[in-house]
Design a protein around this motif. Structure first.
Motif, short mmCIF file in Angstrom:
data_model
loop_
_atom_site.label_atom_id
_atom_site.label_comp_id
_atom_site.label_asym_id
_atom_site.label_seq_id
_atom_site.Cartn_x
_atom_site.Cartn_y
_atom_site.Cartn_z
N LEU A 235 0.83 -1.20 0.00
CA LEU A 235 0.00 0.00 0.00
C LEU A 235 0.86 1.25 0.00
O LEU A 235 0.56 2.23 -0.70
CB LEU A 235 -0.93 0.00 1.21
CG LEU A 235 -2.06 -1.03 1.16
CD1 LEU A 235 -2.82 -1.05 2.49
CD2 LEU A 235 -3.02 -0.73 0.01
N GLU A 236 1.94 1.23 0.78
CA GLU A 236 2.82 2.40 0.81
C GLU A 236 3.42 2.67 -0.56
O GLU A 236 3.46 3.82 -1.02
CB GLU A 236 3.95 2.18 1.83
CG GLU A 236 3.48 2.13 3.28
CD GLU A 236 3.21 0.72 3.75
OE1 GLU A 236 3.26 0.49 4.96
OE2 GLU A 236 2.95 -0.16 2.90
N ALA A 237 3.89 1.61 -1.23
CA ALA A 237 4.48 1.78 -2.56
C ALA A 237 3.44 2.28 -3.56
O ALA A 237 3.71 3.15 -4.38
CB ALA A 237 5.09 0.47 -3.04
N SER A 238 2.24 1.74 -3.46
CA SER A 238 1.17 2.15 -4.38
C SER A 238 0.82 3.62 -4.20
O SER A 238 0.71 4.37 -5.18
CB SER A 238 -0.08 1.29 -4.15
OG SER A 238 0.17 -0.06 -4.47
N PHE A 239 0.64 4.04 -2.96
CA PHE A 239 0.30 5.44 -2.71
C PHE A 239 1.45 6.36 -3.15
O PHE A 239 1.20 7.47 -3.65
CB PHE A 239 -0.04 5.67 -1.24
CG PHE A 239 -1.46 5.37 -0.90
CD1 PHE A 239 -2.50 6.13 -1.41
CD2 PHE A 239 -1.78 4.31 -0.07
CE1 PHE A 239 -3.83 5.86 -1.10
CE2 PHE A 239 -3.11 4.02 0.25
CZ PHE A 239 -4.13 4.79 -0.27
N SER A 240 2.67 5.92 -2.97
CA SER A 240 3.81 6.73 -3.39
C SER A 240 3.81 6.90 -4.91
O SER A 240 4.02 8.00 -5.43
CB SER A 240 5.11 6.08 -2.94
OG SER A 240 6.22 6.87 -3.30
N ILE A 241 3.55 5.81 -5.63
CA ILE A 241 3.50 5.86 -7.09
C ILE A 241 2.38 6.78 -7.56
O ILE A 241 2.54 7.59 -8.49
CB ILE A 241 3.31 4.45 -7.67
CG1 ILE A 241 4.56 3.60 -7.43
CG2 ILE A 241 2.96 4.50 -9.16
CD1 ILE A 241 4.37 2.13 -7.71
N LEU A 242 1.23 6.69 -6.91
CA LEU A 242 0.05 7.42 -7.36
C LEU A 242 0.07 8.90 -7.00
O LEU A 242 -0.54 9.72 -7.69
CB LEU A 242 -1.20 6.77 -6.77
CG LEU A 242 -1.49 5.34 -7.24
CD1 LEU A 242 -2.62 4.72 -6.41
CD2 LEU A 242 -1.85 5.30 -8.72
N THR A 243 0.76 9.24 -5.93
CA THR A 243 0.75 10.62 -5.46
C THR A 243 2.09 11.33 -5.59
O THR A 243 2.14 12.57 -5.54
CB THR A 243 0.33 10.69 -3.98
OG1 THR A 243 1.37 10.08 -3.17
CG2 THR A 243 -0.99 9.99 -3.75
N GLY A 244 3.17 10.56 -5.74
CA GLY A 244 4.50 11.16 -5.73
C GLY A 244 5.01 11.42 -4.32
O GLY A 244 6.12 11.92 -4.14
N MET A 245 4.20 11.04 -3.33
CA MET A 245 4.57 11.25 -1.93
C MET A 245 5.67 10.27 -1.51
O MET A 245 5.64 9.10 -1.89
CB MET A 245 3.34 11.05 -1.05
CG MET A 245 3.54 11.41 0.42
SD MET A 245 3.64 13.20 0.64
CE MET A 245 1.99 13.67 0.10
N THR A 246 6.63 10.76 -0.73
CA THR A 246 7.70 9.89 -0.24
C THR A 246 7.81 9.90 1.28
O THR A 246 8.54 9.07 1.84
CB THR A 246 9.05 10.30 -0.84
OG1 THR A 246 9.32 11.67 -0.50
CG2 THR A 246 9.06 10.12 -2.36
N ASP A 247 7.11 10.79 1.95
CA ASP A 247 7.19 10.89 3.40
C ASP A 247 6.55 9.65 4.04
O ASP A 247 5.38 9.35 3.81
CB ASP A 247 6.47 12.14 3.89
CG ASP A 247 6.54 12.29 5.40
OD1 ASP A 247 7.60 12.73 5.90
OD2 ASP A 247 5.55 11.94 6.07
N ALA A 248 7.33 8.94 4.84
CA ALA A 248 6.87 7.68 5.42
C ALA A 248 5.66 7.87 6.32
O ALA A 248 4.74 7.05 6.34
CB ALA A 248 8.01 7.03 6.21
N GLY A 249 5.63 8.97 7.07
CA GLY A 249 4.51 9.22 7.97
C GLY A 249 3.21 9.45 7.22
O GLY A 249 2.16 8.92 7.60
N GLN A 250 3.27 10.21 6.15
CA GLN A 250 2.07 10.47 5.35
C GLN A 250 1.59 9.21 4.64
O GLN A 250 0.39 8.94 4.54
CB GLN A 250 2.34 11.59 4.36
CG GLN A 250 2.48 12.96 5.02
CD GLN A 250 2.76 14.05 4.02
OE1 GLN A 250 3.74 13.97 3.26
NE2 GLN A 250 1.93 15.08 3.99
#
Length: 229
Positions: free
Chosen positions: A50-65
């Motif tokens: 899920l973390e990798a998917s959200f990072s791909i979809l949003t460009g977000m890299t902050d672990a807390g977010q």
């Protein structure tokens, strides 16, 4: 040696949970203003954490977010996932045939084990699967081979007698890293061309092709053994 053990990915391999997954991602992403992400974008991340998917979809890299997105997704999944997940038409008959033939079967997935069981318990006896390794059971998600290696250790089977079946390049990479034979299935969004880049016994359009892999494997083993004499 014949295959005695068949280990499967879950999403897009045994079941189509794309509707539930898209709904859960869509609700979380919209809540945070990510409205430009398409359904196909979401589907391309199925099989990743899920973390990798959200990072791909949003460009977000902050672990807390990303952890916050994951927590929101889990709440959405409690409502939307199982009701929007369906086994593929041939899944039940193929698994039952394998089981009746004496094969051992299990699931290795990044999806939570309890979520997988919610669906399977609607279709199979409680002890039908020899093993289910979910995302909560490993320290490192696929393509780490940890889940596959854990399964064959607990089942007391060898790598040579085990086949892993999955729909994505992540699954292919996982099998390769574990040193286990791989068969691809094109139920999902990954193409034959993409899967063929990895070592494989066969790329299938339906799970009903699994018996032909066993026949081909047996023929290959006999030929290999005779050539060594």
């Amino acid at each position: 040696m014949n295959y005695t053990t068949y280990l499967f990915d879950f999403d897009y391999t045994l079941a189509d949970s794309s509707r539930g997954i898209v709904t859960c991602f869509r609700n979380v992403l919209t809540r945070h203003g990510y409205t430009e992400v398409t359904d196909d974008d979401i589907k391309r991340t199925i099989g990743k954490t899920l973390e990798a998917s959200f990072s791909i979809l949003t460009g977000m890299t902050d672990a807390g977010q990303l952890a916050g997105f994951k927590a929101e997704y889990r709440k959405e999944a409690d409502t939307h996932m199982t009701v929007n997940t369906m086994l593929f038409p041939e899944t039940k008959s193929v698994l039952t045939t394998l089981k009746d033939s004496g094969a051992r079967i299990g699931i290795i997935s990044t999806k939570y084990r309890f979520r997988i069981k919610e669906l399977l318990d609607q279709h199979f006896p409680a002890d039908f699967m020899e093993i289910i390794v979910g995302g909560e059971d490993v320290k490192a998600a696929k393509p780490s081979p940890e889940g596959l290696l854990l399964a064959i250790k607990r089942l007391h089977v060898s790598k040579a007698e085990t086949l892993y079946i999955g729909d994505s390049t992540v699954d292919a990479e996982t099998a390769q890293a574990a040193g286990i034979d791989f068969a691809g299935i094109t139920h999902g969004v990954t193409t034959v061309k993409e899967l063929e880049k990895y070592p494989h016994r066969k790329i299938m359009s339906t799970l009903e092709e699994l018996p032909t892999i066993q026949e081909e494997h047996s023929s290959y083993s006999r030929l290999k053994n005779s050539s060594c004499r």
